[in-house]
Design an enzyme around this catalytic site. Structure first.
Site, PDB file in Angstrom:
ATOM      1  CE  LYS A  34      22.688 -13.908  -5.501  1.00 57.02           C
ATOM      2  NZ  LYS A  34      22.337 -14.912  -6.508  1.00 57.02           N
ATOM      3  CE1 TYR A 252      -7.856  -1.536   4.017  1.00 59.25           C
ATOM      4  CE2 TYR A 252      -5.649  -2.125   4.744  1.00 59.25           C
ATOM      5  CZ  TYR A 252      -6.560  -1.176   4.296  1.00 59.25           C
ATOM      6  OH  TYR A 252      -6.168   0.129   4.136  1.00 59.25           O
TER       7      TYR A 252
END
Length: 355
Positions: A34, A252
């Site tokens: 899956k 950042y």
């Protein structure tokens, strides 16, 4: 020249891990593919396993149809069953197996027009509390399925909520609840996910369901002499090198400030590629096979690594984000998540398959 981010899938390791699941569990084992085989490519992984797998497990019918259209002929189980009654026509047409988890789905079967009897994996809720029939009502549900005349075989299944916790009795208790619910019915059973295959041998039934262990994850901290091998290696390269003096911020938010003169490198991988933004400074990477660490905050397309102990590193030097030599579970732990999520989130990397 394409961006140098690759996810290399080693199919021999995938096959090794399936054989390990079979050896440990005994009986038959579904290979769970899956979510695009946990980010590894459902079609290629199923093709690599079809000659040995007892069947495959997927989440939804669109995943099953993709496999059938690619030529996969082995049994395919819909682990979440169907979402609309109209899907029963496709289940019938493509000869799929399906989970059943509610009284409403029994009514769907009773009303359906089918060309062949269904193979039903009837799910019992033993403590996960997502999907499943109540243990006390399971026998009545089974009798109703038999009376419908539209079911050829019923396999009783459950899913353990805490199989990865080897010092917790919840798995043993769930197994006892499951056995009481099916007592006297003579049904084939499926209880075990990867964690239970590896860590709870007393719960093994007729069918195992090998998911994360196929791809090199464990689902438990149990140590075995023969362990699942990593299947995916996420690799990139250094695309720039900088020399910074003491007191310079990187990335950042200035989350990391150099404490001394620092040689740093920029790697072409970021959170848009599936690498977790949340990892802290110090999260390991491999530079040409040797350990280093991430500095500062991961950006969308890039991250920064420490080259202080890698004087020979240059633009183009190989950087491994996870894979052989650096388990994905170690990166996942730094991010406060699990390796399943890392694999499923890989994006934009060029997939390479090798034997």
């Amino acid at each position: 020249m394409s961006r140098p981010l690759t996810a290399t899938i080693t199919l021999s390791a995938l096959r090794h891990n399936y054989q390990l699941a079979k050896r440990l569990h005994g009986g038959r084992v579904l290979a769970i593919v899956k979510a695009n085989a946990y980010g590894h490519g459902a079609v290629r992984c199923a093709q690599a396993l079809e000659d040995m797998a007892d069947g495959f497990g997927v989440a939804a019918i669109e995943e099953a149809l993709q496999l059938r259209e690619a030529g996969i002929k082995k049994p395919i189980l819909l682990l979440e069953g169907w979402f609309e009654a109209s899907e029963l026509a496709l289940i019938d047409q493509y000869d799929l197996w399906t989970a059943l988890h509610s009284e409403a789905q029994i009514a769907d079967i009773e009303a359906a027009k089918l060309s062949r009897p269904l193979t039903i994996w009837a799910k019992i809720d033993t403590g996960m509390h997502r999907l499943g029939l109540q243990p006390a009502s399971f026998k009545a549900a089974y009798e109703r399925l038999q009376a419908s005349g539209k079911v050829g075989k019923v396999i009783a299944m459950t899913h353990f909520a805490r199989a990865d916790e080897l010092d917790v009795e919840a798995t043993s208790q769930a197994a006892k609840l499951f056995q009481a619910a099916i007592d006297g019915l003579g049904l084939e059973t499926s209880l075990c996910n990867s964690g239970a295959i590896l860590g709870w041998p007393t719960t093994h039934g007729d069918w195992g369901r090998a998911g994360i262990m196929l791809y090199g994850g464990a689902g438990t901290d149990r140590v075995l002499p023969d362990w699942p091998q990593p299947v995916m290696a996420l690799d990139s390269q250094l695309i720039a090198i900088r020399e910074l003096s003491r007191g310079e911020a990187i990335g950042y938010g200035a989350r990391f400030v150099t404490e001394q003169a620092t040689r740093m490198g920029v790697v072409a991988c970021g959170y848009a590629d599936g690498y977790p933004r949340i990892v802290p400074t110090g999260t390991p990477v491999l530079i040409n096979g040797r350990r280093s660490r991430i500095l500062g905050r991961v950006s969308m397309d890039m991250l920064v690594v420490d080259l202080s102990e890698h004087p020979d590193a240059a633009v183009g030097t190989a950087v491994r984000l996870w894979g052989e030599g650096l388990p994905a579970s170690e990166i996942a732990a730094a991010a406060g998540t699990i390796d399943y999520e890392l694999f499923c989130n890989v994006k934009r990397a060029r997939l390479i398959y090798q034997e």
